[in-house]
Enzyme design. Structure first.
Site, PDB file in Angstrom:
ATOM      1  N   GLY A  13       0.814  -1.216   0.000  1.00 25.30           N
ATOM      2  CA  GLY A  13       0.000   0.000   0.000  1.00 25.30           C
ATOM      3  C   GLY A  13       0.845   1.264   0.000  1.00 25.30           C
ATOM      4  CG  ASP A  14       0.298   3.897   2.311  1.00 32.04           C
ATOM      5  OD1 ASP A  14      -0.849   4.266   2.030  1.00 32.04           O
ATOM      6  OD2 ASP A  14       0.607   3.424   3.425  1.00 32.04           O
ATOM      7  CD  GLU A  15       1.470   0.196  -3.257  1.00 30.93           C
ATOM      8  OE1 GLU A  15       0.468   0.948  -3.130  1.00 30.93           O
ATOM      9  OE2 GLU A  15       1.447  -1.003  -2.943  1.00 30.93           O
ATOM     10  N   GLY A  16       1.531   5.383  -3.971  1.00 26.03           N
ATOM     11  CA  GLY A  16       1.312   6.625  -4.729  1.00 26.03           C
ATOM     12  C   GLY A  16       0.205   6.443  -5.757  1.00 26.03           C
ATOM     13  CE  LYS A  17      -3.192   1.985  -3.620  1.00 30.50           C
ATOM     14  NZ  LYS A  17      -2.087   1.861  -2.647  1.00 30.50           N
ATOM     15  N   GLY A  18      -2.945   7.182  -5.558  1.00 32.62           N
ATOM     16  CA  GLY A  18      -3.806   8.372  -5.643  1.00 32.62           C
ATOM     17  C   GLY A  18      -3.248   9.380  -6.620  1.00 32.62           C
ATOM     18  CE  LYS A  19       2.769  12.011  -9.600  1.00 40.08           C
ATOM     19  NZ  LYS A  19       4.073  12.618  -9.734  1.00 40.08           N
ATOM     20  N   GLY A  41      -5.943   5.461   2.064  1.00 41.76           N
ATOM     21  CA  GLY A  41      -5.657   6.894   2.160  1.00 41.76           C
ATOM     22  C   GLY A  41      -4.911   7.278   0.901  1.00 41.76           C
ATOM     23  CG  HIS A  42      -5.975   6.310  -2.454  1.00 47.17           C
ATOM     24  ND1 HIS A  42      -6.791   5.632  -3.308  1.00 47.17           N
ATOM     25  CD2 HIS A  42      -5.352   5.353  -1.719  1.00 47.17           C
ATOM     26  CE1 HIS A  42      -6.684   4.326  -3.090  1.00 47.17           C
ATOM     27  NE2 HIS A  42      -5.816   4.147  -2.119  1.00 47.17           N
ATOM     28  CD  GLN A 225      -6.882  -1.622   1.081  1.00 46.59           C
ATOM     29  OE1 GLN A 225      -7.702  -2.186   0.387  1.00 46.59           O
ATOM     30  NE2 GLN A 225      -7.137  -0.457   1.648  1.00 46.59           N
ATOM     31  NE  ARG A 306       2.481   5.536   4.657  1.00 47.47           N
ATOM     32  CZ  ARG A 306       2.226   6.498   3.787  1.00 47.47           C
ATOM     33  NH1 ARG A 306       3.195   7.086   3.123  1.00 47.47           N
ATOM     34  NH2 ARG A 306       0.983   6.898   3.573  1.00 47.47           N
ATOM     35  CG  ASP A 334      11.037  12.829  -5.190  1.00 47.13           C
ATOM     36  OD1 ASP A 334      10.332  11.893  -5.621  1.00 47.13           O
ATOM     37  OD2 ASP A 334      10.692  13.549  -4.240  1.00 47.13           O
ATOM     38  CB  THR A 417      10.535  13.070 -10.586  1.00 37.36           C
ATOM     39  OG1 THR A 417       9.647  13.968 -11.284  1.00 37.36           O
ATOM     40  CG2 THR A 417      11.102  12.057 -11.566  1.00 37.36           C
TER      41      THR A 417
HETATM   42  P1  GDP Z   1      -1.605   5.607  -2.079  1.00 41.31           P
HETATM   43  O1  GDP Z   1      -2.275   5.033  -0.876  1.00 41.31           O
HETATM   44  O2  GDP Z   1      -0.964   4.555  -2.910  1.00 41.31           O
HETATM   45  O3  GDP Z   1      -2.483   6.519  -2.859  1.00 41.31           O
HETATM   46  O4  GDP Z   1      -0.408   6.497  -1.521  1.00 41.31           O
HETATM   47  P2  GDP Z   1      -0.492   7.570  -0.328  1.00 41.31           P
HETATM   48  O5  GDP Z   1      -1.148   8.786  -0.842  1.00 41.31           O
HETATM   49  O6  GDP Z   1      -1.025   6.961   0.907  1.00 41.31           O
HETATM   50  O7  GDP Z   1       1.047   7.807  -0.037  1.00 41.31           O
HETATM   51  C1  GDP Z   1       1.922   8.266  -1.012  1.00 41.31           C
HETATM   52  C2  GDP Z   1       2.581   9.565  -0.524  1.00 41.31           C
HETATM   53  O8  GDP Z   1       3.681   9.871  -1.339  1.00 41.31           O
HETATM   54  C3  GDP Z   1       1.660  10.771  -0.597  1.00 41.31           C
HETATM   55  O9  GDP Z   1       1.984  11.649   0.451  1.00 41.31           O
HETATM   56  C4  GDP Z   1       2.010  11.396  -1.942  1.00 41.31           C
HETATM   57  O10 GDP Z   1       1.761  12.804  -1.985  1.00 41.31           O
HETATM   58  C5  GDP Z   1       3.481  11.119  -1.999  1.00 41.31           C
HETATM   59  N1  GDP Z   1       4.051  10.909  -3.343  1.00 41.31           N
HETATM   60  C6  GDP Z   1       3.514  10.273  -4.424  1.00 41.31           C
HETATM   61  N2  GDP Z   1       4.404  10.212  -5.439  1.00 41.31           N
HETATM   62  C7  GDP Z   1       5.526  10.835  -4.983  1.00 41.31           C
HETATM   63  C8  GDP Z   1       6.819  11.070  -5.546  1.00 41.31           C
HETATM   64  O11 GDP Z   1       7.132  10.678  -6.668  1.00 41.31           O
HETATM   65  N3  GDP Z   1       7.729  11.719  -4.760  1.00 41.31           N
HETATM   66  C9  GDP Z   1       7.450  12.145  -3.501  1.00 41.31           C
HETATM   67  N4  GDP Z   1       8.389  12.780  -2.811  1.00 41.31           N
HETATM   68  N5  GDP Z   1       6.232  11.929  -2.933  1.00 41.31           N
HETATM   69  C10 GDP Z   1       5.300  11.271  -3.665  1.00 41.31           C
HETATM   70  P1  IMO Z   2      -3.841   2.451   0.583  1.00 42.72           P
HETATM   71  O1  IMO Z   2      -4.998   2.282  -0.357  1.00 42.72           O
HETATM   72  C1  IMO Z   2      -1.255   0.830   3.683  1.00 42.72           C
HETATM   73  C2  IMO Z   2      -2.959  -2.292   6.249  1.00 42.72           C
HETATM   74  C3  IMO Z   2      -3.116  -1.958   7.715  1.00 42.72           C
HETATM   75  C4  IMO Z   2      -2.908  -3.334   8.321  1.00 42.72           C
HETATM   76  C5  IMO Z   2      -3.597  -4.265   7.313  1.00 42.72           C
HETATM   77  C6  IMO Z   2      -5.016  -4.639   7.676  1.00 42.72           C
HETATM   78  O2  IMO Z   2      -3.717   3.826   1.134  1.00 42.72           O
HETATM   79  O3  IMO Z   2      -2.589   1.919  -0.013  1.00 42.72           O
HETATM   80  P2  IMO Z   2      -7.321  -3.300   7.630  1.00 42.72           P
HETATM   81  O4  IMO Z   2      -7.755  -2.070   8.370  1.00 42.72           O
HETATM   82  O5  IMO Z   2      -7.396  -3.198   6.165  1.00 42.72           O
HETATM   83  O6  IMO Z   2      -7.995  -4.555   8.159  1.00 42.72           O
HETATM   84  O7  IMO Z   2      -5.758  -3.488   8.020  1.00 42.72           O
HETATM   85  O8  IMO Z   2      -3.603  -3.556   6.086  1.00 42.72           O
HETATM   86  N1  IMO Z   2      -3.596  -1.347   5.297  1.00 42.72           N
HETATM   87  C7  IMO Z   2      -2.926  -0.446   4.573  1.00 42.72           C
HETATM   88  N2  IMO Z   2      -1.617  -0.130   4.561  1.00 42.72           N
HETATM   89  N3  IMO Z   2      -2.099   1.420   2.823  1.00 42.72           N
HETATM   90  C8  IMO Z   2      -3.408   1.091   2.791  1.00 42.72           C
HETATM   91  O9  IMO Z   2      -4.261   1.543   1.849  1.00 42.72           O
HETATM   92  C9  IMO Z   2      -3.887   0.137   3.719  1.00 42.72           C
HETATM   93  N4  IMO Z   2      -5.100  -0.405   3.977  1.00 42.72           N
HETATM   94  C10 IMO Z   2      -4.903  -1.322   4.928  1.00 42.72           C
HETATM   95  O10 IMO Z   2      -2.143  -1.040   8.129  1.00 42.72           O
HETATM   96  O11 IMO Z   2      -1.550  -3.660   8.340  1.00 42.72           O
HETATM   97 MG    MG Z   3      -2.320   5.311   1.188  1.00 40.07          MG
END
Ligand code: GDP
Ligand code: IMO
Ligand code: MG
Length: 439
Positions: A13-19, A41-42, A225, A306, A334, A417
């Site tokens: 998760g949190d790879e930057g899918k939202g962006k 959280g995107h 996720q 994280r 970056d 970047t």
């Molecule tokens: P998601 O859950 O996959 O949508 O990712 P999140 O939004 O939870 O977390 C990604 C974080 O990295 C956010 O704070 C974005 O603003 C930030 N982000 C995305 N792409 C980049 C990038 O290329 N560089 C930097 N520095 N931040 C980035």
């Molecule tokens: P995005 O879409 C990162 C993690 C939780 C926990 C496990 C199970 O922003 O990438 P849950 O509440 O789903 O039963 O929790 O999954 N988790 C995430 N970690 N990004 C997320 O979503 C997540 N959604 C759930 O931290 O380890």
């Molecule tokens: Mg996220």
């Protein structure tokens, strides 16, 4: 030409899918969430303005794009209405272009209470969930106990099944977990109050999307996720409770597999994880502190710090196969700018025999016995933030990217970047054409 793109997280998760979904949304017609709930959280960052979404798809900044929640998503009605109102306060009006599937399973207060109670119980396996009730809500679906959004049209039936479920959950909450019971009355009246606010958004999403695909609409499927949190293919039991890998799109929208033209895998150039569970390349040293600080690695849903580690190409390769990824998007390049050296994991060996592991770890013991083996790169020590052309990246950065590409044997089509929408390198015209093409 690519018409429909799936965007899937390749890590935890949190790879930057939202962006990336925001970037791709321009000129698209529908953006569809198909699994998970408001555990996501995107983050979108456009002209320095940050918007964090939990349940509503990441297309909200484009007024002409419709946002859809498919049947595979689990929804808390109070939280959904809260998110709509939060957007309204920020002058983003989504209510007329948000579409909800008529068979969404709902999250109620008892799911959230049970999620919390389990996570606080010493005898349970502590997953480190987001406490949003996701696990219990999906359990109900599989147990054929879910209350689905359309059940609220018939208040007598809703009252009947809600009473049964409240009774069932209160028994566990009170007797096993020694927690307070939830109130049937409060849930009943609150649910109907919120239902009335959103009921005009309910539709047969499968029918709608099938029709729109025939009419050549551009559709983006937004994963939540990451594949390593997938209930089947992730690091079980330390996973979320949905199919965040490719299969979730089919079961969570009512569209057939032939309708997805391009499957984009998103991976950071390092790794993060929130919550517990295996993490072979995890770092505990100054590089961890550096990645947290420079990458701002704090959860956008729970605010938790994280965990961080090096990029793991063994896991990435596996996730590419599972999802039949068409092309990769690497994010947060970056963030590595000021490191002296950068490592990537290229294989695992057994801690005792030192022999290479040629299977995907399944059990806790499997995970405990592996050691990652790294290839080390020299850091480029230069800011690449905001660069939009591959040729403008330092030679050392280009070499690092080329190594990844050759190792995983798949095209890298996008590189991010920086967090802003335009901090993006389009490696070729494939994705650029998709973004710019108007229907
Ligand atoms: P998601 O859950 O996959 O949508 O990712 P999140 O939004 O939870 O977390 C990604 C974080 O990295 C956010 O704070 C974005 O603003 C930030 N982000 C995305 N792409 C980049 C990038 O290329 N560089 C930097 N520095 N931040 C980035
Ligand atoms: P995005 O879409 C990162 C993690 C939780 C926990 C496990 C199970 O922003 O990438 P849950 O509440 O789903 O039963 O929790 O999954 N988790 C995430 N970690 N990004 C997320 O979503 C997540 N959604 C759930 O931290 O380890
Ligand atoms: Mg996220």
């Amino acid at each position: 030409m690519i018409k429909n793109i799936a965007v899937l997280g390749m890590q935890w998760g949190d790879e930057g899918k939202g962006k990336i979904v925001d970037l791709l949304s321009k000129n698209s017609n529908y953006v569809v969430r198909y699994q998970g709930g408001n555990n996501a959280g995107h983050t979108l960052l456009v002209d320095k303005k940050k918007t964090i979404l939990h349940l509503i798809p990441s297309c909200v900044l484009y007024k002409n794009v419709k946002a859809v929640l498919g049947n595979g998503v689990v929804v808390s009605l109070p939280d959904l209405v809260k998110e709509i109102n939060f957007l309204k306060k920020n002058k983003i009006f989504i209510q007329d272009r948000l579409i909800l599937s008529n068979s969404i399973s709902l999250i109620f207060e008892y799911h959230i209470s049970l999620d919390r109670a389990r996570e606080k119980n010493k005898e349970s396996k502590i997953i480190g969930t987001t406490h949003k009730g996701i696990g219990p809500a999906y359990e109900d679906k599989i147990a054929r106990r879910s209350i689905r959004i359309s059940d609220l049209y018939d208040t007598n039936y809703f009252s009947y099944i809600l009473k049964k479920n409240v009774h069932y959950y209160n028994f566990q909450l009170v007797n096993y977990f020694k927690k307070n019971p939830v109130s049937y009355k409060k849930i009943y009246f609150d649910s109907l109050k919120y239902f009335n606010k959103i009921k005009n958004m309910i539709q047969d999403v499968s029918k709608l999307l099938n029709k729109k695909i025939k009419k050549k609409s551009k559709i983006i499927f937004e994963g939540a996720q990451g594949s390593l949190l997938d209930i089947d293919y992730g690091t079980y039991p330390y996973v979320s409770s949905s199919n965040s890998s490719i299969g979730g799109i089919i079961t969570g929208t009512g569209l057939g597999i032939k309708n997805i033209n391009y499957i984009m895998g998103i991976s950071k150039v390092y790794t993060t994880r929130v919550g517990n569970g295996p993490f072979p390349t995890e770092l505990f040293n100054d590089v961890h502190k550096y990645l947290c600080k420079i990458g701002k690695e704090f959860g956008s849903t729970t605010g938790r710090k994280r965990r961080t580690g090096w990029l793991d190409l063994v896991l990435l390769k596996r996730m590419i196969k599972i999802n039949s990824i068409s092309g990769l998007c690497l994010t947060k390049l970056d963030v590595l700018d000021n490191l002296n050296e950068i490592k990537v994991c290229i294989k695992y060996i057994n801690k005792f025999s030192k022999k290479e592991i040629n299977f995907y770890p399944i059990t806790q013991k499997d995970w405990e016995e592996i050691i990652p083996v790294y290839k080390v790169f020299k850091g480029w020590k230069k800011s690449i933030r905001g660069i939009v052309l591959f040729k403008d990246l330092p030679v050392l950065t280009q070499k690092y990217i080329s190594f990844i590409k050759n190792f995983i044997k798949i095209d890298i089509d996008l590189i991010s970047t920086g967090p802003e929408r335009n901090n993006t390198i389009f490696i070729n015209n494939k994705i650029k054409t998709f973004v710019n093409y108007k229907n």
